[in-house]
Enzyme design. Structure first.
Site, PDB file in Angstrom:
ATOM      1  N   SER A 125       2.290   9.998  -1.088  1.00  0.00           N
ATOM      2  CA  SER A 125       2.176   9.925  -2.551  1.00  0.00           C
ATOM      3  C   SER A 125       1.290  11.060  -3.019  1.00  0.00           C
ATOM      4  CB  SER A 125       1.516   8.592  -2.930  1.00  0.00           C
ATOM      5  OG  SER A 125       1.247   8.512  -4.307  1.00  0.00           O
TER       6      SER A 125
ATOM      7  N   TYR B 195      -5.616   2.105  -1.931  1.00  0.00           N
ATOM      8  CA  TYR B 195      -4.230   2.617  -1.917  1.00  0.00           C
ATOM      9  C   TYR B 195      -4.210   4.098  -1.532  1.00  0.00           C
ATOM     10  CZ  TYR B 195       0.469   3.936  -3.460  1.00  0.00           C
ATOM     11  OH  TYR B 195       1.763   4.423  -3.494  1.00  0.00           O
TER      12      TYR B 195
HETATM   13  P1  NDP Z   1       9.325  -0.648  -4.884  1.00  0.00           P
HETATM   14  O1  NDP Z   1       8.339  -1.727  -5.157  1.00  0.00           O
HETATM   15  O2  NDP Z   1      10.561  -0.599  -5.692  1.00  0.00           O
HETATM   16  O3  NDP Z   1       9.728  -0.647  -3.348  1.00  0.00           O
HETATM   17  C1  NDP Z   1       8.836  -1.029  -2.335  1.00  0.00           C
HETATM   18  C2  NDP Z   1       9.676  -1.421  -1.143  1.00  0.00           C
HETATM   19  O4  NDP Z   1       8.806  -1.742  -0.050  1.00  0.00           O
HETATM   20  C3  NDP Z   1      10.530  -2.644  -1.414  1.00  0.00           C
HETATM   21  O5  NDP Z   1      11.821  -2.412  -0.911  1.00  0.00           O
HETATM   22  C4  NDP Z   1       9.845  -3.744  -0.624  1.00  0.00           C
HETATM   23  O6  NDP Z   1      10.807  -4.661  -0.135  1.00  0.00           O
HETATM   24  C5  NDP Z   1       9.267  -2.935   0.530  1.00  0.00           C
HETATM   25  N1  NDP Z   1       8.204  -3.661   1.221  1.00  0.00           N
HETATM   26  C6  NDP Z   1       7.015  -4.062   0.737  1.00  0.00           C
HETATM   27  N2  NDP Z   1       6.338  -4.765   1.676  1.00  0.00           N
HETATM   28  C7  NDP Z   1       7.136  -4.778   2.777  1.00  0.00           C
HETATM   29  C8  NDP Z   1       7.015  -5.335   4.073  1.00  0.00           C
HETATM   30  N3  NDP Z   1       5.932  -6.043   4.436  1.00  0.00           N
HETATM   31  N4  NDP Z   1       8.021  -5.166   4.948  1.00  0.00           N
HETATM   32  C9  NDP Z   1       9.130  -4.476   4.602  1.00  0.00           C
HETATM   33  N5  NDP Z   1       9.303  -3.915   3.397  1.00  0.00           N
HETATM   34  C10 NDP Z   1       8.314  -4.081   2.484  1.00  0.00           C
HETATM   35  O7  NDP Z   1       8.510   0.703  -5.040  1.00  0.00           O
HETATM   36  P2  NDP Z   1       8.860   2.229  -4.677  1.00  0.00           P
HETATM   37  O8  NDP Z   1      10.285   2.426  -4.407  1.00  0.00           O
HETATM   38  O9  NDP Z   1       8.186   3.034  -5.703  1.00  0.00           O
HETATM   39  O10 NDP Z   1       8.014   2.383  -3.329  1.00  0.00           O
HETATM   40  C11 NDP Z   1       8.507   3.034  -2.174  1.00  0.00           C
HETATM   41  C12 NDP Z   1       7.399   3.881  -1.575  1.00  0.00           C
HETATM   42  O11 NDP Z   1       7.093   4.929  -2.487  1.00  0.00           O
HETATM   43  C13 NDP Z   1       6.082   3.133  -1.339  1.00  0.00           C
HETATM   44  O12 NDP Z   1       5.577   3.520  -0.075  1.00  0.00           O
HETATM   45  C14 NDP Z   1       5.185   3.652  -2.438  1.00  0.00           C
HETATM   46  O13 NDP Z   1       3.838   3.573  -2.084  1.00  0.00           O
HETATM   47  C15 NDP Z   1       5.697   5.068  -2.580  1.00  0.00           C
HETATM   48  N6  NDP Z   1       5.385   5.755  -3.832  1.00  0.00           N
HETATM   49  C16 NDP Z   1       5.873   5.290  -5.024  1.00  0.00           C
HETATM   50  C17 NDP Z   1       5.545   5.929  -6.200  1.00  0.00           C
HETATM   51  C18 NDP Z   1       5.979   5.423  -7.525  1.00  0.00           C
HETATM   52  O14 NDP Z   1       5.494   5.925  -8.562  1.00  0.00           O
HETATM   53  N7  NDP Z   1       6.901   4.464  -7.616  1.00  0.00           N
HETATM   54  C19 NDP Z   1       4.726   7.171  -6.203  1.00  0.00           C
HETATM   55  C20 NDP Z   1       4.337   7.584  -4.885  1.00  0.00           C
HETATM   56  C21 NDP Z   1       4.651   6.910  -3.758  1.00  0.00           C
HETATM   57  P3  NDP Z   1      10.624  -6.236   0.046  1.00  0.00           P
HETATM   58  O15 NDP Z   1       9.683  -6.706  -1.033  1.00  0.00           O
HETATM   59  O16 NDP Z   1      12.011  -6.759  -0.112  1.00  0.00           O
HETATM   60  O17 NDP Z   1      10.096  -6.404   1.426  1.00  0.00           O
END
Ligand code: NDP
Length: 249
Positions: free
Chosen positions: A142, A155
């Protein structure tokens, strides 16, 4: 024909946001895609929506905080498609809070998912990639892995860690045909902020990023960046990409 035709990518955090968009991109390019996350209903929904794409799409419900489940995910992929070309370590959580609030449970969750989940992925996939003598491990860090903001101590710590782990891994793998990449997005319009429980952070977010303050990126923008890194010739290793909305400072 796309370079991805018949290649296999495993995507964690595929049930929404960046993971979901990346799955759609790679399935559209003919890759075999294995979708992993905890919410099976969302994975099934996505799998159904990708039925008409040229790539094959399978799901494997996985909690990345379980080392065993991550190993099962990789083994399932090898058994189903014969190997893993790309692992996209993308699952993540962002329950931002001010440290004085003492939300220790949320700190632990971030460490478990954002750091240990990445390590488990590397641990599970590396032996297979070494045996194949090829592969690509990509992790979502990020902007928060480069800059620290109030409420983001933990975070940001996890995202710095993810980036540093990938850099260390890349240095160890230099000279092999296994590539490593960190993707560092700025603000992307996803469900990520839904885990924030600290009212003061929610208020701060509304003030800084609320309606009209900024146009976030779409998840598809990040999917394109991931695809770019994978598409490079074998000798080109894109170690890091930062992608932010052009109105994010
Ligand atoms: P979302 O919340 O849409 O996606 C997060 C994903 O992580 C979901 O599919 C969730 O699936 C999964 N997840 C969370 N906990 C677990 C777990 N214990 N096991 C397996 N899967 C898990 O957010 P984003 O798409 O934005 O996030 C994706 C990545 O991008 C993250 O690492 C985030 O930190 C990073 N990011 C996002 C930014 C933003 O502005 N959106 C900016 C910079 C980085 P489920 O709950 O079904 O398990």
């Amino acid at each position: 024909m796309s370079d991805m035709n018949g290649k296999t990518i495993v995507i964690t955090g595929a049930s929404s946001g960046i993971g979901e968009a990346t799955a759609a991109k790679f399935a559209g390019e003919g890759a075999n895609v294995v979708l992993a996350a905890r919410r099976k209903d969302r994975l099934e929904e996505l799998q159904n929506s990708l039925q008409d794409k040229p790539g094959k799409v399978e799901i494997k419900q996985t909690d990345v905080t379980s080392k065993d489940e991550v190993h099962e995910l990789i083994q399932f992929t090898v058994d189903t498609f014969g190997g893993v070309d790309v692992l996209f370590n993308n699952a993540g959580l962002m329950p931002l809070s001010f440290m004085e609030k003492g939300k220790v449970d949320e700190w632990e969750k971030m460490v478990d998912v954002n750091i240990k989940g990445v390590l488990y992925g590397i641990h599970a996939v590396l032996p297979h990639m070494q045996e194949q003598n090829s592969g690509h491990i990509i992790t979502t860090s990020s902007i928060a892995g480069h800059e620290i903001m109030p409420s983001g101590a933990v975070y940001c710590g996890t995202k710095f860690a993810a980036r540093v782990i990938m850099e260390g891994l890349g240095k160890e793998l230099a000279g092999t045909d296994i590539r490593t990449t960190s993707i560092s997005p700025g603000v992307v319009d996803t469900e990520l902020t839904e885990t924030i429980t600290d009212e003061d952070v929610l208020e701060m977010f509304e003030k800084n990023f609320g309606k009209g303050k900024m146009t976030p990126l779409d998840s598809k923008d990040i999917a394109e960046a991931v695809y770019y890194t994978v598409q490079q010739p074998k000798n080109v290793d894109v170690n890091e990409i930062i992608v932010r909305p052009n109105n994010q400072g």
